[in-house]
Design an enzyme around this catalytic site. Structure first.
Site, mmCIF file in Angstrom:
data_model
loop_
_atom_site.group_PDB
_atom_site.id
_atom_site.type_symbol
_atom_site.label_atom_id
_atom_site.label_comp_id
_atom_site.label_asym_id
_atom_site.label_seq_id
_atom_site.Cartn_x
_atom_site.Cartn_y
_atom_site.Cartn_z
ATOM 1 N N VAL A 164 69.713 53.594 28.357
ATOM 2 C CA VAL A 164 71.090 53.961 28.672
ATOM 3 C C VAL A 164 71.221 55.473 28.713
ATOM 4 O O VAL A 164 70.339 56.205 28.264
ATOM 5 C CB VAL A 164 72.086 53.354 27.655
ATOM 6 C CG1 VAL A 164 72.077 51.837 27.735
ATOM 7 C CG2 VAL A 164 71.780 53.805 26.239
ATOM 8 N N CYS A 165 72.336 55.920 29.248
ATOM 9 C CA CYS A 165 72.652 57.328 29.387
ATOM 10 C C CYS A 165 72.412 58.045 28.056
ATOM 11 O O CYS A 165 72.813 57.527 27.016
ATOM 12 C CB CYS A 165 74.111 57.471 29.820
ATOM 13 S SG CYS A 165 74.653 59.167 30.053
ATOM 14 N N PRO A 166 71.731 59.156 28.087
ATOM 15 C CA PRO A 166 71.292 59.990 29.199
ATOM 16 C C PRO A 166 69.831 59.787 29.604
ATOM 17 O O PRO A 166 69.284 60.548 30.392
ATOM 18 C CB PRO A 166 71.481 61.402 28.651
ATOM 19 C CG PRO A 166 71.049 61.269 27.211
ATOM 20 C CD PRO A 166 71.582 59.896 26.794
#
Length: 114
Positions: free
Chosen positions: A49-51
Site C-alpha cells: 500500500v501507499c507509499p
C-alpha cells in the site's frame, strides 16, 4: 514474464533478477515492434500500500539510465493516483496505465532529471 531484470518480491525473495521470458510471446512488452521500447525492469508492488508502490518504482528507476522503461504492477487502488503524480513531479513519462483484474499496471519511461 518479460525479459530483462525484474524486481519480483513475491517470487524469488527480495527483488532478485528473474529469468528472461519469451520476447516473441504475444502481449510481451519486449516483443519486436513495441513503440515504447523494451521493459528494463518489472516492479512487483502487489499487496503493498501507499507509499510503497511509488518507492519501489523510484528505486527501480534510480538504477536505470534516462529513457529506460519500467513496468509497475500494483494492487493498491491509490496507485492509480500516486503513480501518475510521481511521474509528473519526477519528470518521468507515464506511457500506459491500465487495470488488469485486481491489478493496476503502469509503464513508465525514466526522465532525464533523475
Amino acid at each position: 514474464m518479460t525479459a530483462g531484470r525484474s524486481m519480483q518480491a513475491g517470487t524469488t525473495g527480495a527483488g532478485e533478477p528473474q529469468a528472461p521470458g519469451n520476447p516473441q510471446a504475444p502481449g510481451n512488452p519486449q516483443a519486436p515492434g513495441n513503440p515504447d521500447g523494451p521493459v528494463a525492469l518489472v516492479v512487483d508492488a502487489e499487496g503493498l500500500v501507499c507509499p510503497w508502490p511509488v518507492l519501489k518504482a523510484r528505486k527501480a528507476l534510480n538504477t536505470l539510465a534516462a529513457g529506460a522503461v519500467i513496468e509497475v504492477i500494483a494492487t493498491d487502488p491509490a496507485s492509480y493516483i500516486d503513480i501518475p503524480a510521481f511521474c509528473d513531479t519526477g519528470g518521468h513519462v507515464l506511457l500506459d496505465q491500465r487495470r488488469d483484474g485486481l491489478r493496476f499496471v503502469y509503464r513508465v519511461r525514466k526522465g532525464a532529471g533523475d
